[in-house]
Scaffold this active site. Sequence first.
Site, PDB file in Angstrom:
ATOM      1  N   ARG A  28       0.817  -1.206  -0.027  1.00  0.00           N
ATOM      2  CA  ARG A  28      -0.080   0.151   0.157  1.00  0.00           C
ATOM      3  C   ARG A  28       0.972   0.990  -0.124  1.00  0.00           C
ATOM      4  NH1 ARG A  28      -3.233  -3.075   3.692  1.00  0.00           N
ATOM      5  NH2 ARG A  28      -4.938  -3.907   2.816  1.00  0.00           N
ATOM      6  N   LYS A  38       3.153  11.573 -11.480  1.00  0.00           N
ATOM      7  CA  LYS A  38       2.477  10.706 -12.286  1.00  0.00           C
ATOM      8  C   LYS A  38       3.254   9.248 -12.506  1.00  0.00           C
ATOM      9  CE  LYS A  38      -0.237  13.633 -15.332  1.00  0.00           C
ATOM     10  NZ  LYS A  38      -0.479  14.192 -16.752  1.00  0.00           N
ATOM     11  N   GLU A  52      10.507  18.588 -24.731  1.00  0.00           N
ATOM     12  CA  GLU A  52       9.734  19.073 -23.755  1.00  0.00           C
ATOM     13  C   GLU A  52      10.057  20.467 -23.083  1.00  0.00           C
ATOM     14  OE1 GLU A  52       7.073  17.472 -22.689  1.00  0.00           O
ATOM     15  OE2 GLU A  52       7.433  15.140 -23.320  1.00  0.00           O
ATOM     16  N   LYS A  56       7.787  23.148 -14.353  1.00  0.00           N
ATOM     17  CA  LYS A  56       6.441  22.120 -14.190  1.00  0.00           C
ATOM     18  C   LYS A  56       6.152  22.000 -12.677  1.00  0.00           C
ATOM     19  CE  LYS A  56       5.349  17.446 -14.682  1.00  0.00           C
ATOM     20  NZ  LYS A  56       5.499  16.106 -15.482  1.00  0.00           N
ATOM     21  N   GLU A  96      -4.355  17.416 -12.156  1.00  0.00           N
ATOM     22  CA  GLU A  96      -4.764  17.668 -13.597  1.00  0.00           C
ATOM     23  C   GLU A  96      -6.122  17.787 -13.546  1.00  0.00           C
ATOM     24  OE1 GLU A  96      -2.410  15.577 -16.521  1.00  0.00           O
ATOM     25  OE2 GLU A  96      -4.297  15.560 -17.678  1.00  0.00           O
ATOM     26  N   ARG A 134      -2.977  21.936 -15.011  1.00  0.00           N
ATOM     27  CA  ARG A 134      -1.936  20.897 -15.627  1.00  0.00           C
ATOM     28  C   ARG A 134      -2.095  20.312 -16.949  1.00  0.00           C
ATOM     29  NH1 ARG A 134       0.836  15.996 -11.856  1.00  0.00           N
ATOM     30  NH2 ARG A 134       2.141  15.527 -13.368  1.00  0.00           N
ATOM     31  N   ASN A 185       0.023  18.939 -21.523  1.00  0.00           N
ATOM     32  CA  ASN A 185      -0.310  18.216 -22.525  1.00  0.00           C
ATOM     33  C   ASN A 185      -0.253  18.799 -24.115  1.00  0.00           C
ATOM     34  OD1 ASN A 185      -0.604  16.021 -20.746  1.00  0.00           O
ATOM     35  ND2 ASN A 185      -2.844  16.519 -20.425  1.00  0.00           N
ATOM     36  N   HIS A 221       0.171  16.972 -27.161  1.00  0.00           N
ATOM     37  CA  HIS A 221       0.078  15.298 -26.767  1.00  0.00           C
ATOM     38  C   HIS A 221      -1.038  14.888 -27.434  1.00  0.00           C
ATOM     39  CE1 HIS A 221       3.046  16.186 -23.628  1.00  0.00           C
ATOM     40  NE2 HIS A 221       2.934  15.067 -23.322  1.00  0.00           N
ATOM     41  N   HIS A 242      -0.018  11.712 -29.244  1.00  0.00           N
ATOM     42  CA  HIS A 242      -0.663  10.478 -28.890  1.00  0.00           C
ATOM     43  C   HIS A 242      -1.192   9.525 -30.170  1.00  0.00           C
ATOM     44  CE1 HIS A 242      -0.942  10.995 -24.246  1.00  0.00           C
ATOM     45  NE2 HIS A 242       0.215  10.394 -24.711  1.00  0.00           N
ATOM     46  N   HIS A 290       8.871   8.939 -27.413  1.00  0.00           N
ATOM     47  CA  HIS A 290       7.471   9.811 -26.931  1.00  0.00           C
ATOM     48  C   HIS A 290       7.709  11.182 -27.372  1.00  0.00           C
ATOM     49  CE1 HIS A 290       4.144  11.214 -24.359  1.00  0.00           C
ATOM     50  NE2 HIS A 290       5.359  12.022 -23.700  1.00  0.00           N
TER      51      HIS A 290
HETATM   52  P1  NAD Z   1      13.290   5.419 -21.492  1.00  0.00           P
HETATM   53  O1  NAD Z   1      13.095   5.314 -20.364  1.00  0.00           O
HETATM   54  O2  NAD Z   1      13.020   4.469 -22.548  1.00  0.00           O
HETATM   55  O3  NAD Z   1      14.673   5.853 -21.922  1.00  0.00           O
HETATM   56  C1  NAD Z   1      14.996   6.068 -23.219  1.00  0.00           C
HETATM   57  C2  NAD Z   1      16.495   5.233 -23.519  1.00  0.00           C
HETATM   58  O4  NAD Z   1      17.587   5.934 -22.928  1.00  0.00           O
HETATM   59  C3  NAD Z   1      16.276   3.790 -23.100  1.00  0.00           C
HETATM   60  O5  NAD Z   1      16.761   2.805 -23.891  1.00  0.00           O
HETATM   61  C4  NAD Z   1      17.319   3.741 -21.867  1.00  0.00           C
HETATM   62  O6  NAD Z   1      17.826   2.502 -21.763  1.00  0.00           O
HETATM   63  C5  NAD Z   1      18.368   4.936 -22.563  1.00  0.00           C
HETATM   64  N1  NAD Z   1      19.182   5.674 -21.472  1.00  0.00           N
HETATM   65  C6  NAD Z   1      18.427   6.178 -20.380  1.00  0.00           C
HETATM   66  N2  NAD Z   1      19.255   6.981 -19.662  1.00  0.00           N
HETATM   67  C7  NAD Z   1      20.491   6.605 -20.431  1.00  0.00           C
HETATM   68  C8  NAD Z   1      21.613   7.373 -20.181  1.00  0.00           C
HETATM   69  N3  NAD Z   1      22.031   8.360 -19.373  1.00  0.00           N
HETATM   70  N4  NAD Z   1      22.875   6.863 -20.931  1.00  0.00           N
HETATM   71  C9  NAD Z   1      22.481   5.911 -21.994  1.00  0.00           C
HETATM   72  N5  NAD Z   1      21.280   5.520 -22.319  1.00  0.00           N
HETATM   73  C10 NAD Z   1      20.204   5.829 -21.514  1.00  0.00           C
HETATM   74  O7  NAD Z   1      12.421   6.727 -22.018  1.00  0.00           O
HETATM   75  P2  NAD Z   1      12.217   8.337 -21.671  1.00  0.00           P
HETATM   76  O8  NAD Z   1      12.210   9.201 -22.954  1.00  0.00           O
HETATM   77  O9  NAD Z   1      13.191   8.525 -20.562  1.00  0.00           O
HETATM   78  O10 NAD Z   1      10.900   8.178 -20.972  1.00  0.00           O
HETATM   79  C11 NAD Z   1       9.660   7.718 -21.579  1.00  0.00           C
HETATM   80  C12 NAD Z   1       8.669   7.269 -20.966  1.00  0.00           C
HETATM   81  O11 NAD Z   1       8.046   8.469 -20.153  1.00  0.00           O
HETATM   82  C13 NAD Z   1       7.269   7.119 -21.520  1.00  0.00           C
HETATM   83  O12 NAD Z   1       6.604   5.753 -21.038  1.00  0.00           O
HETATM   84  C14 NAD Z   1       6.339   8.143 -21.029  1.00  0.00           C
HETATM   85  O13 NAD Z   1       5.067   7.814 -21.148  1.00  0.00           O
HETATM   86  C15 NAD Z   1       6.818   8.659 -19.984  1.00  0.00           C
HETATM   87  N6  NAD Z   1       6.644   9.958 -19.250  1.00  0.00           N
HETATM   88  C16 NAD Z   1       6.008  10.018 -18.315  1.00  0.00           C
HETATM   89  C17 NAD Z   1       5.768  11.340 -17.892  1.00  0.00           C
HETATM   90  C18 NAD Z   1       5.164  11.542 -16.261  1.00  0.00           C
HETATM   91  O14 NAD Z   1       4.799  12.611 -15.874  1.00  0.00           O
HETATM   92  N7  NAD Z   1       5.222  10.522 -15.626  1.00  0.00           N
HETATM   93  C19 NAD Z   1       6.150  12.354 -18.523  1.00  0.00           C
HETATM   94  C20 NAD Z   1       6.381  12.238 -19.759  1.00  0.00           C
HETATM   95  C21 NAD Z   1       6.702  11.103 -20.289  1.00  0.00           C
HETATM   96  N1  GLY Z   2       3.856  14.818 -18.543  1.00  0.00           N
HETATM   97  C1  GLY Z   2       2.556  15.630 -18.263  1.00  0.00           C
HETATM   98  C2  GLY Z   2       2.071  15.873 -16.939  1.00  0.00           C
HETATM   99  O1  GLY Z   2       3.035  15.471 -15.821  1.00  0.00           O
HETATM  100  O2  GLY Z   2       1.172  16.279 -16.607  1.00  0.00           O
END
Ligand code: NAD
Ligand code: GLY
Length: 373
Positions: free
Chosen positions: A121, A143, A185, A233, A243, A247, A251, A254, A258, A271
């Site tokens: 939990r 998130k 971003e 942010k 949101e 917030r 997006n 997006h 998306h 992404h």
């Molecule tokens: P990711 O986590 O897949 O990382 C991208 C790639 O880079 C991967 O292959 C990873 O292994 C590699 N990598 C990471 N750090 C590295 C480093 N320092 N050196 C070498 N390689 C490295 O992708 P991302 O772009 O970081 O994140 C995308 C995800 O984030 C999506 O799932 C998206 O939905 C999510 N997201 C979430 C939020 C949120 O608010 N929670 C916001 C935006 C995106």
């Molecule tokens: N990445 C959008 C949010 O965090 O709301």
Amino acid sequence: MYTINMRTRQKSYPLFLGRGILQNAGPVISRYLLPRPALVVSDKNVADHYAEKCLHSLRRAGFKPYLEVLNGGEKEKSLAAASTLYERALKTGMDRQSVFVALGGGVIGDLTGFAAATYLRGVPFIQVPTTLLAMVDSSIGGKVAVNHLLGKNLIGAFYQPSLVFGDVATLHTLPERELNAGLAEVIKYGIIWDANLFARLEHLSKGVAVKNKLIETGSRQLLPLILRSILIKGKVVYLDEKEKNLRRILNFGHTFGHALETASRYEYYLHGEAVACGMAMAVRLAEMLHILDRVSKQRIINLVARLNLPFPPVNLSINTVMEALFYDKKKEGEELVFVLPSRIGKVFMCKSPPANIVEKVIGEYLQGDLLHN
Ligand code: NAD
Ligand code: GLY
């Protein structure tokens, strides 16, 4: 090292950002959480470079770290992967006093955060973002989610981390394509909130001779850009954590983004790339609706074009993208909503723009007229 106090109604937590600070993660974290068992989750790419340094630093501060290395990639954001984490935590006897640490990009951060929110939990978790996207976006704001067969991020929660620790030196090993996805971003924050940040990005890009590049690799300018993005942010999340309204401006890009991701089955774009294309489409829509002037639209397109984005997929049709847009609409049970800029630094919600104009924008993008001419 910079320290920022991230505030939400749910809780406040510190964010640390600096260059070459990863070896200090343990001692810094121990100032906020008493040493305890720690499940450090990472993916192969990141673990190869940084796991040992992170684990060593945690051990040095008295933590008892266990490393779980996953394959990584969007498919890893699943209930099955969360289950792997629960199992590892249970088998190592982790109780509510333990902590989960996400060492990686947004995939590892979202997954680990989701597992932490639901294990017993809820146990504390720490974000150690290693991609630009994770530093400026996904590691802050709480998130956390995994994907479902029917869509992305559908199973999740708002669950704030206990601490965020970002070392920009880790970005040196990040592939350029991933860096550009994160820069999308940063551009987004300029468009939705901060015209000065946008102008700073433009200024930087003018100093880079290569056409499809926004910032010189290893530039010292990256850290202040990240800091500014985090502050924006942080402020938006503080004002509207769940949101309900404000917030939603995060997006921006997006809705189209998306749809592109869905229509291409999450196999074509990163992404951040899809968001960047979505931003270009949104500003063109704003121009066509006479909401945004032509000069501002062109400034945005010029900056986004610096991200070296992939060409539109050849097999994608206007109809497929429209269907993906409307599938989203049906799922949300509300009108199709776009975040559109009225000028650089200011956006608003636009409900149900005329479908023929939306189609025209999609057509222009798919033909390569928007970003690749
Ligand atoms: P990711 O986590 O897949 O990382 C991208 C790639 O880079 C991967 O292959 C990873 O292994 C590699 N990598 C990471 N750090 C590295 C480093 N320092 N050196 C070498 N390689 C490295 O992708 P991302 O772009 O970081 O994140 C995308 C995800 O984030 C999506 O799932 C998206 O939905 C999510 N997201 C979430 C939020 C949120 O608010 N929670 C916001 C935006 C995106
Ligand atoms: N990445 C959008 C949010 O965090 O709301």
